[in-house]
Design a protein around this motif. Structure first.
Motif, mmCIF file in Angstrom:
data_model
loop_
_atom_site.group_PDB
_atom_site.id
_atom_site.type_symbol
_atom_site.label_atom_id
_atom_site.label_comp_id
_atom_site.label_asym_id
_atom_site.label_seq_id
_atom_site.Cartn_x
_atom_site.Cartn_y
_atom_site.Cartn_z
ATOM 1 N N ARG A 79 0.810 -1.220 0.000
ATOM 2 C CA ARG A 79 0.000 0.000 0.000
ATOM 3 C C ARG A 79 0.844 1.273 0.000
ATOM 4 N NH1 ARG A 79 -4.620 -3.065 -0.881
ATOM 5 N NH2 ARG A 79 -4.976 -4.507 0.846
ATOM 6 N N ILE A 80 2.037 1.222 0.604
ATOM 7 C CA ILE A 80 2.848 2.421 0.815
ATOM 8 C C ILE A 80 3.262 3.118 -0.487
ATOM 9 C CG2 ILE A 80 5.161 3.124 1.575
ATOM 10 C CD1 ILE A 80 4.676 1.566 4.141
ATOM 11 N N PRO A 81 3.578 2.395 -1.586
ATOM 12 C CA PRO A 81 3.921 3.136 -2.808
ATOM 13 C C PRO A 81 2.830 4.099 -3.266
ATOM 14 C CG PRO A 81 4.592 0.852 -3.011
ATOM 15 C CD PRO A 81 3.802 0.941 -1.751
ATOM 16 N N TYR A 82 1.578 3.681 -3.159
ATOM 17 C CA TYR A 82 0.465 4.549 -3.549
ATOM 18 C C TYR A 82 0.353 5.738 -2.596
ATOM 19 C CZ TYR A 82 -0.837 0.639 -6.519
ATOM 20 O OH TYR A 82 -0.828 -0.357 -7.472
ATOM 21 N N LEU A 83 0.580 5.473 -1.320
ATOM 22 C CA LEU A 83 0.549 6.522 -0.309
ATOM 23 C C LEU A 83 1.599 7.586 -0.606
ATOM 24 C CD1 LEU A 83 0.196 7.818 2.527
ATOM 25 C CD2 LEU A 83 1.574 5.942 3.441
ATOM 26 N N PHE A 84 2.818 7.155 -0.893
ATOM 27 C CA PHE A 84 3.919 8.102 -1.072
ATOM 28 C C PHE A 84 3.738 8.921 -2.351
ATOM 29 C CE2 PHE A 84 8.178 9.502 -2.203
ATOM 30 C CZ PHE A 84 8.604 10.044 -1.005
ATOM 31 N N ILE A 85 3.352 8.267 -3.447
ATOM 32 C CA ILE A 85 3.164 8.996 -4.709
ATOM 33 C C ILE A 85 2.036 10.014 -4.569
ATOM 34 C CG2 ILE A 85 2.454 8.756 -7.123
ATOM 35 C CD1 ILE A 85 3.844 5.984 -7.089
ATOM 36 N N GLY A 86 0.919 9.604 -3.947
ATOM 37 C CA GLY A 86 -0.193 10.527 -3.750
ATOM 38 C C GLY A 86 0.206 11.733 -2.931
ATOM 39 N N ALA A 87 0.953 11.500 -1.853
ATOM 40 C CA ALA A 87 1.368 12.608 -0.990
ATOM 41 C C ALA A 87 2.327 13.553 -1.710
ATOM 42 C CB ALA A 87 2.031 12.049 0.271
ATOM 43 N N ALA A 88 3.239 12.999 -2.501
ATOM 44 C CA ALA A 88 4.211 13.840 -3.214
ATOM 45 C C ALA A 88 3.509 14.767 -4.206
ATOM 46 C CB ALA A 88 5.224 12.953 -3.939
ATOM 47 N N VAL A 89 2.529 14.237 -4.944
ATOM 48 C CA VAL A 89 1.785 15.079 -5.894
ATOM 49 C C VAL A 89 0.968 16.128 -5.136
ATOM 50 C CG1 VAL A 89 -0.011 15.086 -7.673
ATOM 51 C CG2 VAL A 89 1.692 13.255 -7.628
ATOM 52 N N ALA A 90 0.362 15.741 -4.001
ATOM 53 C CA ALA A 90 -0.442 16.681 -3.209
ATOM 54 C C ALA A 90 0.402 17.857 -2.742
ATOM 55 C CB ALA A 90 -1.061 15.969 -2.011
ATOM 56 N N VAL A 91 1.621 17.592 -2.320
ATOM 57 C CA VAL A 91 2.509 18.664 -1.844
ATOM 58 C C VAL A 91 2.778 19.663 -2.960
ATOM 59 C CG1 VAL A 91 4.884 19.136 -1.147
ATOM 60 C CG2 VAL A 91 3.583 17.347 0.001
ATOM 61 N N LEU A 92 3.067 19.165 -4.150
ATOM 62 C CA LEU A 92 3.333 20.053 -5.282
ATOM 63 C C LEU A 92 2.119 20.930 -5.594
ATOM 64 C CD1 LEU A 92 5.050 20.994 -7.696
ATOM 65 C CD2 LEU A 92 4.134 19.042 -8.983
ATOM 66 N N VAL A 93 0.938 20.315 -5.646
ATOM 67 C CA VAL A 93 -0.270 21.064 -6.032
ATOM 68 C C VAL A 93 -0.674 22.042 -4.936
ATOM 69 C CG1 VAL A 93 -2.666 20.848 -6.759
ATOM 70 C CG2 VAL A 93 -1.014 19.129 -7.473
ATOM 71 N N MET A 94 -0.453 21.699 -3.672
ATOM 72 C CA MET A 94 -0.783 22.615 -2.579
ATOM 73 C C MET A 94 0.019 23.912 -2.659
ATOM 74 S SD MET A 94 -1.207 19.988 0.630
ATOM 75 C CE MET A 94 -1.594 21.252 1.858
ATOM 76 N N CYS A 95 1.179 23.854 -3.272
ATOM 77 C CA CYS A 95 1.988 25.064 -3.441
ATOM 78 C C CYS A 95 1.535 25.899 -4.643
ATOM 79 C CB CYS A 95 3.462 24.686 -3.603
ATOM 80 S SG CYS A 95 4.174 23.921 -2.119
ATOM 81 N N LEU A 96 0.751 25.274 -5.553
ATOM 82 C CA LEU A 96 0.314 25.978 -6.757
ATOM 83 C C LEU A 96 -1.101 26.535 -6.644
ATOM 84 C CD1 LEU A 96 1.628 23.494 -9.495
ATOM 85 C CD2 LEU A 96 2.616 25.695 -8.860
ATOM 86 N N LEU A 97 -2.024 25.762 -6.072
ATOM 87 C CA LEU A 97 -3.445 26.117 -6.092
ATOM 88 C C LEU A 97 -3.749 27.511 -5.539
ATOM 89 C CD1 LEU A 97 -6.457 25.529 -6.488
ATOM 90 C CD2 LEU A 97 -6.410 24.216 -4.361
#
Length: 433
Positions: A79-97
């Motif tokens: 499960r952790i690979p999906y967790l890590f990829i999702g979190a990494a993309v969320a961090v990037l978008v949180m800085c843009l939105l």
């Protein structure tokens, strides 16, 4: 099949700790999306359309993540690979939105940029959120599951409180809560920046501390039926789902539609009722936006307190129904409390419904699914009962707003009626003990 071992408190804590950071991101999204798009220039009658994307992404992403991770085995875990990829993309978008209005774009282009960013943000949050539920299902025995989900609920509500309060806190320490027309205030922008930093730190902690079982270890502790995930067919699973799956889904329809309208219209409603303004460019409207974060934090606290009460009510259906009725009363009171502190009463009561919505549906459904297998796929599909009502409510939001007199505060009365209907539908659920 061997019995799953008991885990120490800290191992249970580590399984869910990243959920704290994910919920901060989710809280920032829930409390500020309408505020951001209203600031960019969106008409109140169109606000609900911006809320179609989050549940749409949820209904697309969570079943895929659930089904895919059921049959994924890597050196880093299941499960952790999906967790890590999702979190990494969320961090990037949180800085843009939150910077959609600061890039020199036209109003229309800023809206489109914000919509695309919102789509990626909710996709990534859903991708990061689902694995935490599955980690508990994979690695925690039946005796400790209640404790594990209690820890997860505590971290969930704690993350909500922090995320909701961030704009109010940053304004309090001196960061500007006003900006030129069409630009999101710095208090909101910095809230997303700090939330993104906390999210990635929490997820990295989980990745370092949690070691998932190998395929051989997993087979030792889980039924063989759980291993036949490659044969899962969503339509077949839905066709064979127990009746409780669908009956709880009906209750979910009314509940999540009600909360969609709360997230969508609370800023405008509080601005109308307490600050007597409907102008998104005004200082008062931005103050109302901050106060909505405080009220959502109060709701989360109400959820934490009511979560201690729920297990004391022996009849689970009664506990579920009473919680929804209390939430309905809370929504009904919002338009009538013109004092900002009196709104605490409304949102504490709404928190009672929120606590039940987080816990009771999964209790009924997971009990009913015992022996069915494909737990990850089923939980992903059950997420549709959360997403579909939000999509329906978002599509109808502008029409309903017109029908209730164009007052965003009146949408709280609509939410009250929806929760009451949900409480009535609880009666048709048959609980499998």
């Amino acid at each position: 099949m061997r019995q799953k071992p008991n885990l120490s408190f800290w191992k249970l804590w580590n399984l869910s700790f990243g959920f704290f950071g994910v919920q901060i991101a989710y809280a920032l999204q829930s409390a500020n999306i309408s505020r951001i798009f209203a600031t960019l220039g969106a008409d109140p009658h169109d606000l609900s359309y911006f809320w179609i994307l989050p549940p749409l992404m949820g209904i697309l992403v969570q079943p895929v993540v659930g089904t895919a991770s059921d049959k994924t085995w890597t050196r880093w875990g299941r499960r952790i690979p999906y967790l890590f990829i999702g979190a990494a993309v969320a961090v990037l978008v949180m800085c843009l939105l939150p910077n959609a209005g600061s890039l020199g774009l036209t109003v229309g282009a800023a809206m489109v940029f914000g919509l695309v960013a919102l789509m990626f943000l909710d996709t990534s949050i859903n991708m990061a959120m689902q694995p935490f539920k599955m980690l508990v299902g994979d690695m925690v025995n039946e005796k400790q599951k209640a404790k594990a989900y209690s820890i997860q609920s505590f971290l969930c509500n704690g993350g909500n409180v922090v995320g909701f309060l961030f704009p109010f806190f940053f304004t309090w320490i001196g960061i500007s809560n006003v900006a030129e027309k069409g630009v999101v205030p710095d208090s909101v922008i910095w809230s997303f920046y700090v939330g993104a930093a906390i999210l990635i730190l929490c997820v990295v902690y989980t990745v370092i501390k949690v070691r998932e079982w190998s395929p051989e270890e997993y087979r030792e502790y889980n039924p063989v039926s759980e291993e036949k995930e490659e044969s899962a067919n969503w339509f077949k699973l839905l066709r064979n789902a127990p009746a409780t799956f669908w009956r709880v889904g009906l209750v979910q329809f009314f509940c999540w539609a009600a909360f969609l309208y709360m997230w969508n219209y609370s800023t405008g409603a509080i601005a109308e009722v307490v600050w007597d303004t409907t102008n998104p460019a005004s200082k008062e409207f931005q103050e109302a936006g901050n106060w909505v974060g405080v009220l959502f934090a109060v709701q989360a606290v109400g959820g934490i307190l009511w979560a201690w009460v729920l297990p004391q009510i022996k009849n689970a259906k009664l506990a579920y129904a009473v919680s929804l009725v209390l939430g309905g009363v809370g929504f009904a009171l919002v338009p009538f409390f013109h004092d900002l502190y009196m709104q605490f009463v409304s949102f504490l009561l709404i928190g009672c419904a929120w606590a039940a919505m987080l816990a009771m549906p999964f209790t009924f459904v997971t009990n009913a699914l015992q022996g069915y297998g494909h737990m990850g796929a089923y939980l992903g599909l059950f997420n549709g009962t959360i997403c579909l009502p939000q999509i329906a409510a978002a599509l109808l939001g502008g029409v309903v707003l017109s029908l209730v007199g164009h007052h965003q505060s009146s949408m709280m009365l609509v939410s009250a009626v929806l929760l009451m209907l949900g409480a009535f539908c609880v009666m048709i659920i048959k609980d499998k003990k």
